[in-house]
Design a protein around this motif. Structure first.
Motif, mmCIF file in Angstrom:
data_model
loop_
_atom_site.group_PDB
_atom_site.id
_atom_site.type_symbol
_atom_site.label_atom_id
_atom_site.label_comp_id
_atom_site.label_asym_id
_atom_site.label_seq_id
_atom_site.Cartn_x
_atom_site.Cartn_y
_atom_site.Cartn_z
ATOM 1 N N GLU A 458 0.833 -1.207 0.000
ATOM 2 C CA GLU A 458 0.000 0.000 0.000
ATOM 3 C C GLU A 458 0.866 1.256 0.000
ATOM 4 O O GLU A 458 0.519 2.259 -0.631
ATOM 5 N N ALA A 459 2.005 1.203 0.692
ATOM 6 C CA ALA A 459 2.909 2.358 0.725
ATOM 7 C C ALA A 459 3.464 2.654 -0.661
ATOM 8 O O ALA A 459 3.679 3.815 -1.025
ATOM 9 N N ALA A 460 3.727 1.619 -1.453
ATOM 10 C CA ALA A 460 4.225 1.832 -2.809
ATOM 11 C C ALA A 460 3.201 2.581 -3.652
ATOM 12 O O ALA A 460 3.554 3.472 -4.434
ATOM 13 N N ALA A 461 1.922 2.239 -3.487
ATOM 14 C CA ALA A 461 0.875 2.962 -4.217
ATOM 15 C C ALA A 461 0.743 4.405 -3.715
ATOM 16 O O ALA A 461 0.533 5.332 -4.505
ATOM 17 N N GLN A 462 0.872 4.604 -2.407
ATOM 18 C CA GLN A 462 0.797 5.957 -1.858
ATOM 19 C C GLN A 462 1.963 6.817 -2.327
ATOM 20 O O GLN A 462 1.813 8.018 -2.541
ATOM 21 N N ALA A 463 3.135 6.208 -2.503
ATOM 22 C CA ALA A 463 4.301 6.963 -2.967
ATOM 23 C C ALA A 463 4.068 7.538 -4.354
ATOM 24 O O ALA A 463 4.504 8.655 -4.658
ATOM 25 N N VAL A 464 3.367 6.796 -5.193
ATOM 26 C CA VAL A 464 3.049 7.301 -6.533
ATOM 27 C C VAL A 464 2.080 8.474 -6.433
ATOM 28 O O VAL A 464 2.216 9.489 -7.135
ATOM 29 N N GLU A 465 1.085 8.355 -5.552
ATOM 30 C CA GLU A 465 0.112 9.433 -5.394
ATOM 31 C C GLU A 465 0.754 10.699 -4.829
ATOM 32 O O GLU A 465 0.379 11.814 -5.205
ATOM 33 N N LYS A 466 1.744 10.545 -3.952
ATOM 34 C CA LYS A 466 2.394 11.702 -3.328
ATOM 35 C C LYS A 466 3.499 12.300 -4.191
ATOM 36 O O LYS A 466 4.128 13.294 -3.798
ATOM 37 N N GLY A 467 3.785 11.705 -5.329
ATOM 38 C CA GLY A 467 4.827 12.223 -6.193
ATOM 39 C C GLY A 467 6.226 11.797 -5.813
ATOM 40 O O GLY A 467 7.197 12.321 -6.368
ATOM 41 N N LEU A 468 6.351 10.853 -4.870
ATOM 42 C CA LEU A 468 7.680 10.381 -4.480
ATOM 43 C C LEU A 468 8.267 9.422 -5.505
ATOM 44 O O LEU A 468 9.483 9.202 -5.533
ATOM 45 N N ALA A 469 7.426 8.816 -6.306
ATOM 46 C CA ALA A 469 7.871 7.886 -7.346
ATOM 47 C C ALA A 469 6.919 7.982 -8.520
ATOM 48 O O ALA A 469 5.770 8.431 -8.378
ATOM 49 N N LYS A 470 7.397 7.563 -9.665
ATOM 50 C CA LYS A 470 6.590 7.555 -10.877
ATOM 51 C C LYS A 470 6.223 6.117 -11.221
ATOM 52 O O LYS A 470 7.047 5.216 -11.137
ATOM 53 N N LYS A 471 4.971 5.952 -11.600
ATOM 54 C CA LYS A 471 4.442 4.619 -11.869
ATOM 55 C C LYS A 471 5.172 3.965 -13.029
ATOM 56 O O LYS A 471 5.523 4.614 -14.010
ATOM 57 N N ALA A 472 5.396 2.654 -12.907
ATOM 58 C CA ALA A 472 6.087 1.915 -13.965
ATOM 59 C C ALA A 472 5.239 1.892 -15.221
ATOM 60 O O ALA A 472 4.012 1.706 -15.167
ATOM 61 N N GLN A 473 5.859 2.081 -16.348
ATOM 62 C CA GLN A 473 5.186 2.090 -17.631
ATOM 63 C C GLN A 473 5.400 0.755 -18.330
ATOM 64 O O GLN A 473 6.441 0.117 -18.166
ATOM 65 N N PRO A 474 4.403 0.314 -19.110
ATOM 66 C CA PRO A 474 4.587 -0.947 -19.840
ATOM 67 C C PRO A 474 5.688 -0.836 -20.870
ATOM 68 O O PRO A 474 6.022 0.257 -21.338
ATOM 69 N N LYS A 475 6.269 -1.991 -21.191
ATOM 70 C CA LYS A 475 7.343 -1.998 -22.168
ATOM 71 C C LYS A 475 6.813 -1.565 -23.531
ATOM 72 O O LYS A 475 5.774 -2.049 -23.992
ATOM 73 N N ALA A 476 7.552 -0.647 -24.158
ATOM 74 C CA ALA A 476 7.142 -0.148 -25.468
ATOM 75 C C ALA A 476 7.432 -1.205 -26.531
ATOM 76 O O ALA A 476 8.502 -1.811 -26.562
ATOM 77 N N VAL A 477 6.434 -1.444 -27.374
ATOM 78 C CA VAL A 477 6.595 -2.387 -28.470
ATOM 79 C C VAL A 477 7.159 -1.645 -29.666
ATOM 80 O O VAL A 477 6.577 -0.648 -30.117
ATOM 81 N N PRO A 478 8.329 -2.065 -30.201
ATOM 82 C CA PRO A 478 8.904 -1.338 -31.343
ATOM 83 C C PRO A 478 7.993 -1.403 -32.549
ATOM 84 O O PRO A 478 7.454 -2.458 -32.895
ATOM 85 N N LYS A 479 7.801 -0.261 -33.170
ATOM 86 C CA LYS A 479 6.949 -0.184 -34.338
ATOM 87 C C LYS A 479 7.712 -0.637 -35.578
ATOM 88 O O LYS A 479 8.891 -0.361 -35.749
ATOM 89 N N GLN A 480 7.000 -1.348 -36.424
ATOM 90 C CA GLN A 480 7.583 -1.810 -37.672
ATOM 91 C C GLN A 480 7.537 -0.678 -38.696
ATOM 92 O O GLN A 480 6.469 -0.153 -39.011
ATOM 93 N N PHE A 481 8.732 -0.296 -39.194
ATOM 94 C CA PHE A 481 8.812 0.795 -40.158
ATOM 95 C C PHE A 481 8.794 0.218 -41.564
ATOM 96 O O PHE A 481 9.587 -0.672 -41.910
ATOM 97 N N THR A 482 7.884 0.704 -42.349
ATOM 98 C CA THR A 482 7.760 0.279 -43.736
ATOM 99 C C THR A 482 8.179 1.426 -44.640
ATOM 100 O O THR A 482 7.620 2.527 -44.560
ATOM 101 N N ALA A 483 9.180 1.169 -45.484
ATOM 102 C CA ALA A 483 9.669 2.218 -46.382
ATOM 103 C C ALA A 483 8.614 2.558 -47.416
ATOM 104 O O ALA A 483 7.949 1.663 -47.964
ATOM 105 N N PRO A 484 8.402 3.844 -47.680
ATOM 106 C CA PRO A 484 7.408 4.224 -48.694
ATOM 107 C C PRO A 484 7.865 3.802 -50.082
ATOM 108 O O PRO A 484 9.060 3.686 -50.360
ATOM 109 N N PRO A 485 6.922 3.535 -50.971
ATOM 110 C CA PRO A 485 7.297 3.140 -52.333
ATOM 111 C C PRO A 485 8.002 4.290 -53.041
ATOM 112 O O PRO A 485 7.737 5.457 -52.776
ATOM 113 N N PRO A 486 8.961 3.963 -53.927
ATOM 114 C CA PRO A 486 9.681 5.036 -54.640
ATOM 115 C C PRO A 486 8.746 5.850 -55.523
ATOM 116 O O PRO A 486 7.795 5.331 -56.109
ATOM 117 N N VAL A 487 9.050 7.136 -55.580
ATOM 118 C CA VAL A 487 8.229 8.047 -56.382
ATOM 119 C C VAL A 487 8.675 7.971 -57.831
ATOM 120 O O VAL A 487 9.876 8.095 -58.143
#
Length: 526
Positions: A458-487
């Motif tokens: 419960e203290a860990a949750a309160q620490a986030v509310e009080k600004g003592l810590a920042k909530k963990a964020q989910p792992k970012a999934v790398p986006k697949q980059f597709t090269a545009p077709p040649p003009v």
């Protein structure tokens, strides 16, 4: 449960529509061929309802077996049925009168119909939550009637759960999940009490079912292991009912939300750590909404969790619903800890960042720890050692000291070491005073240690509310980059017409014409 649920006594009868504005099957029979199938066995309402509705909202094919001693109706709000239909899920209901599952003349037909309904499913979820709601209000003070209702319902759900497990006994991939309270079967005294209850239940049931005393035992047939999801003190009601309101009272100048909507954040832990701690207890709270959603995701295979584990869910402060990414992140965290053996630690909480580590440690040492040590549960410990003081051995660490009176002298017998880092909090068990014979780390939990671990969550949750810590964020999934077709270069067609920029107007603009004429006339007069 006539009116919206078909009967299991004489097979499956066509359901009556009762108070539904449209036939129930027409609102819930849509689905995809690849959707996971799930059977839920429970009393009406409670965790059984939240599990069934959440699984259907997630696109599952759900069959809810409602075991009850009373007649009534089951209704869902229209928006719930719309969400199920939009997700491509389905929800079917079947009623099982409790006493018919125990009656030798009616049991065979009911269990045969149940096994047929449960064959070839991907998951089974069983829970006892909701039995107390079946006791009529006028008989609440009548202990004999209360005990009889609990006894009959418990035995009936165990019999239905065993029938469902028998139907999937040959499958090695079917997931079997038992939803239990935090302390069910956790101590020897509980097992003795269960054994005593089994003796009473055996009077109304015959055969191999009479020996069952718990849901894990009833589901424990076949090749697939039984997974357990535990919860603390349950609060809240299913939000799928038509009369559900997020407010405690009517419209007010300062409206107040229901308590279950203010603690929507969740935490998943291994119920028993390798150090012997039970990470849940009677003081832990869990919302039915969160437990039902967790059970649905586990049984449908939407989160990464190994089969046969014993996990616990506790609700912590948070007003936002838990998104899919955080569900996956939380189960990945506990799965990684189980695989690596880190469950030997008493507690761990992860953050994305702790801006000021010494400030966080100082808050734990000066605010959180003294308040917990003064609580009744800790101060009331009279036998053996108990936590009595807090130390600051470093800028990022805190120690809770356990002392015991030995030969009229206070001796330090153990410690809890809390370490704060840039990415989280870790608590481990430490040794006592080596000079007094307590130099080794205790193999058993210290008095009150379980409570301190739960309060630290419960203290860990309160620490986030009080600004003592920042909530963990989910792992970012790398986006697949597709090269545009040649003009492809193209040569513009030549035109004999002048361009728009150099084309002369055929008529003079009206804007500014009067001003120009007045200036010309003034020049002529002068």
């Amino acid at each position: 449960w006539a009116g919206t649920v078909c009967s299991l006594v004489n097979g499956f009868l066509p359901p009556k529509h009762g108070r539904f504005s449209q036939p129930f099957s027409s609102r819930t029979s849509l689905g995809m061929a690849s959707q996971p199938s799930l059977v839920v066995i429970s009393p009406p309402g409670g965790i059984g309802e939240t599990t069934s509705v959440n699984a259907a909202k997630l696109g599952g094919k759900v069959r809810w077996v409602v075991v009850s001693t009373l007649a009534g109706n089951i209704e869902f709000a229209d928006y719930v049925l719309d969400e199920i239909e939009k997700a491509g899920g389905s929800l079917e209901l079947a009623g099982a009168p409790a006493r018919s599952l125990l009656n030798e003349n009616e049991k065979a037909g009911a269990l045969a119909a149940l096994e047929t309904w449960c064959r070839s499913v991907d998951g089974i979820v069983c829970t006892m939550d909701g039995i107390d709601d079946l006791i009529p209000k006028r008989f609440v003070s009548n202990r004999a009637i209360n005990d009889d209702t609990v006894e009959v319902m418990t035995k009936s759900i165990l019999v239905a759960s065993r029938a469902a497990a028998d139907a999937t006994a040959s499958s090695t991939t079917a997931k079997k999940l038992a939803v239990l309270s935090a302390i069910d079967g956790m101590t020897e005294s509980d097992k003795k009490e269960d054994g005593g209850k089994g003796g009473l239940l055996s009077k109304i049931g015959l055969g191999r079912e009479s020996e069952m005393t718990s849901l894990p035992e009833a589901l424990g047939v076949g090749a697939a292991p039984v997974t357990i999801l535990r919860h603390g003190e349950l609060i809240g009601t299913p939000d799928s009912q038509p009369n559900f309101s997020p407010l405690l009272k009517g419209p007010l100048k300062q409206p107040k939300l229901r308590e279950e909507l203010t603690i929507q954040a969740i935490r998943i832990d291994s119920t028993i750590s390798l150090s012997g701690n039970i990470l849940m207890g009677k003081t832990t709270r869990s919302t039915r909404l969160s437990v039902g959603e967790a059970a649905a995701r586990m049984a449908m295979g939407l989160v990464d969790v190994r089969q046969g584990v014993d996990l616990s869910l506790s609700s912590v402060p948070g007003t936002e619903p838990v998104p899919d990414e955080f569900w996956k992140l939380e189960f990945e965290r506990i799965e990684e800890r189980i695989a690596s053996g880190k469950t030997a630690e008493l507690f761990t909480a992860e953050f994305s960042n702790v801006p000021d580590v010494p400030r966080m440690a100082n808050w734990i040492a000066t605010k959180w720890a003294p308040a917990v040590l003064r609580s009744y549960d800790i101060a009331a410990i009279r036998i053996g050692a108990r936590p009595v003081s807090v130390l600051r051995p470093g800028d990022s660490s805190v120690e809770l000291v356990w002392q015991q009176l030995v030969d009229f002298e206070s001796v330090t017998v153990g410690r809890m070491l809390i370490e704060v880092t840039q990415t989280g909090i870790t608590a481990t068990r430490g040794p006592g005073d080596p000079a007094k014979g307590f130099g080794s780390i205790s193999k058993k939990p210290l008095n009150g240690e379980n409570l301190l671990v739960r309060r630290l969550a419960e203290a860990a949750a309160q620490a986030v509310e009080k600004g003592l810590a920042k909530k963990a964020q989910p792992k970012a999934v790398p986006k697949q980059f597709t090269a545009p077709p040649p003009v492809q270069p193209s040569t513009p067609a030549m035109s004999t017409e002048p361009s728009t920029a150099t084309r002369r107007r055929s008529t003079e603009r009206l804007r500014g014409k009067r001003r120009k004429e007045s200036l010309d006339s003034g020049a002529k007069e002068s």
